[in-house]
Design an enzyme around this catalytic site. Structure first.
Site, PDB file in Angstrom:
ATOM      1  N   HIS A  84      32.424  41.965  37.114  1.00 51.23           N
ATOM      2  CA  HIS A  84      31.799  42.652  38.241  1.00 51.23           C
ATOM      3  C   HIS A  84      30.374  43.026  37.859  1.00 51.23           C
ATOM      4  O   HIS A  84      30.124  43.387  36.707  1.00 51.23           O
ATOM      5  CB  HIS A  84      32.585  43.921  38.605  1.00 51.23           C
ATOM      6  CG  HIS A  84      32.296  44.393  39.981  1.00 51.23           C
ATOM      7  ND1 HIS A  84      31.218  45.172  40.277  1.00 51.23           N
ATOM      8  CD2 HIS A  84      32.938  44.165  41.154  1.00 51.23           C
ATOM      9  CE1 HIS A  84      31.210  45.412  41.578  1.00 51.23           C
ATOM     10  NE2 HIS A  84      32.238  44.809  42.135  1.00 51.23           N
ATOM     11  N   ASP A 132      39.845  41.783  43.536  1.00 52.67           N
ATOM     12  CA  ASP A 132      40.431  40.543  44.038  1.00 52.67           C
ATOM     13  C   ASP A 132      41.554  40.004  43.153  1.00 52.67           C
ATOM     14  O   ASP A 132      42.243  39.066  43.535  1.00 52.67           O
ATOM     15  CB  ASP A 132      39.337  39.474  44.163  1.00 52.67           C
ATOM     16  CG  ASP A 132      38.388  39.790  45.301  1.00 52.67           C
ATOM     17  OD1 ASP A 132      38.882  40.248  46.342  1.00 52.67           O
ATOM     18  OD2 ASP A 132      37.180  39.601  45.148  1.00 52.67           O
TER      19      ASP A 132
END
Ligand code: ACO
Length: 425
Positions: free
Chosen positions: A300, A357
């Site tokens: 991320h 996700d």
């Protein structure tokens, strides 16, 4: 106000330091160009603040996420999605009366204009539902032109109609007739019924699915200046209306590096499973640095620690599987992959952790949602965040400027475009 000093070409310049409510600091470079002729260069905006915002706070080093100051862990377990929509968009939690009125309006505006149904007919059977979503979102603008005196009405329309648009896109993809919304159901239950019911048969939405979807929607509701939200602000900054801006954000979300990762995670896990389930072999390819072999659902830009949403979803996955009484080998594979990656030097060194996700797709699968719809599910959840940012930007007297970054030009210097007679060809 504190300042930072920049020494350039032998001269000293003072730049203001801007401080946020959680102590985050930024150098204000607005006057840099005027004073020095310099611009700031930051490809991918990795360290650039594009605006001041009071909606969502993230501390990526500590794994903290808060909506309007409320920790995500509390919001996800104590609220329903519609209350979170109100909180994000309007800044405070609604009182009981405001919430009841807001929910009522969201219920009364779920129908699509009948003419919009014809749009669906033009798509080929295998059309990706995200392409339909993006087009339908922009099309809403033709039916509900912006009314500056009542921006809230279109906010209601988009939150209410988006789930109908999404469910119709799914029904279109499987060739079934559309199921119309019902006024006695909650936001998630209404959506799930439009997805799974068939005409002339009773269908009651299982509570476990309604609750699971509620949690998923809340966990996706906002995430400050991510790629799709920045796109929303970018397009909105040109004064494009809400529907056009949302449509652009849907397109930005679609890519596998962003919201499309939830679909990519499942495809990756299926591929590993089909080739014998060897996680280490797959990770060796990932670690070779081949950009086509990333561990999807990991890493991320902001989180350099656990993504708190991934933690919540991992726990939610266990509980949902238990309640549904099902077992999915992909969940076991995902957990195994996570455990190996978290101990592996490559991932440890780069501070790569599972993101939102990694587990969301496995839950959608258990809920019977087809893989191609996963990013549509993300879209539905992210709508209040996009709207909140669009609204915040419009109401900001300082910050409502057209987004227009600069560049460092690296192309050819001036040269002559010789006349070769090609114009006449
Ligand atoms: N698998 C393997 N290596 C990775 C991964 C990954 N998933 N993510 C990052 N890396 C490596 C990079 O190769 C790079 O290594 P290097 O320093 O040796 O070159 C390093 O970690 C830093 O990665 P960047 O790509 O520079 O990080 P950036 O912040 O630009 O990208 C992103 C973040 C796009 C999310 C990236 O981690 C990624 O592609 N992850 C997989 C896709 C994914 O899950 N996306 C969903 C993100 S969450 C969301 O949008 C909702």
């Amino acid at each position: 106000m504190s300042t930072a000093k920049l020494i350039y070409d032998g001269k000293e310049y003072e730049l203001d330091i801007v401080e946020g409510s959680e102590g985050e600091r930024g150098v204000d470079t607005l006057k840099l160009r005027k004073d020095t002729g310099l611009i700031t260069l930051d490809p991918g905006f990795g360290n650039t603040g594009s605006c001041k915002s009071a909606i969502t706070f993230i501390d990526g080093e500590k794994g903290i996420l808060r909506y309007r100051g409320y920790p995500i862990e509390e919001v996800a377990t104590r609220a329903r999605f519609t209350e979170v929509c109100y909180l994000l968009i309007y800044g405070e939690r609604p009182d009981a009366d405001q919430l009841a009125k807001f929910r009522r309006k969201l219920t009364l505006h779920t129908l699509l204009h009948e003419d919009m149904k014809k749009f669906y007919e033009g798509y080929p059977p295998g059309a990706h539902p995200m392409s339909i979503m993006a087009a339908m979102m922009a099309s809403l603008s033709s039916f509900y032109p912006e009314d500056e005196t009542d921006l809230d009405m279109n906010i209601i329309r988009i939150l209410a109609k988006s789930k109908t648009l999404a469910a119709f896109a799914f029904k279109k993809s499987i060739g079934q007739p559309f199921i119309y919304p019902r006024n006695d159901l909650s936001w998630p239950a209404n959506f799930l019924r439009m997805m799974y019911a068939v005409p002339a048969e009773e269908y009651e939405v299982p509570k476990v699915l309604e609750d699971a979807l509620n949690t998923l929607l809340i966990l996706h509701a906002d995430h400050e200046q991510n790629c799709s939200t920045s796109t929303m602000r970018m397009v909105g900054s040109s004064d494009a209306d809400l529907f056009a801006s949302i449509s652009s954000a849907v397109c930005a979300l679609w890519g596998p590096r962003h919201g499309g990762a939830n679909q990519a995670v499942i495809e990756m896990l299926e591929q590993i499973q089909a080739s014998g389930g060897d996680c280490e072999k797959f990770l060796d390819k990932v670690k070779s640095g081949d950009p086509n072999h990333r561990l999807m659902g990991f890493g991320h830009r902001v989180y350099k620690n656990f993504d708190p949403r991934a933690k919540l979803l991992k726990t939610a996955a266990d509980s949902i599987f238990d309640q549904l009484g099902i077992h999915d080998p992909l969940l076991d594979l995902a957990k195994k992959m996570e455990a190996i990656a978290l101990k592996d030097e490559y991932f440890v060194k780069r501070k790569l952790y599972p993101n939102v996700d990694f587990y969301s797709g496995i839950i959608y699968r258990a809920m019977g949602i087809p893989t191609e719809m996963f990013t549509v599910m993300f879209t539905l959840g992210r709508l209040p965040g996009w709207i909140a940012h669009w609204r915040e930007m419009r109401n900001d007297p300082e910050g409502y400027r057209i987004y227009r970054p600069r560049q460092i030009y690296t192309g050819e210097k001036e040269r002559t475009f010789e006349d070769r007679g090609t114009k006449a060809l």
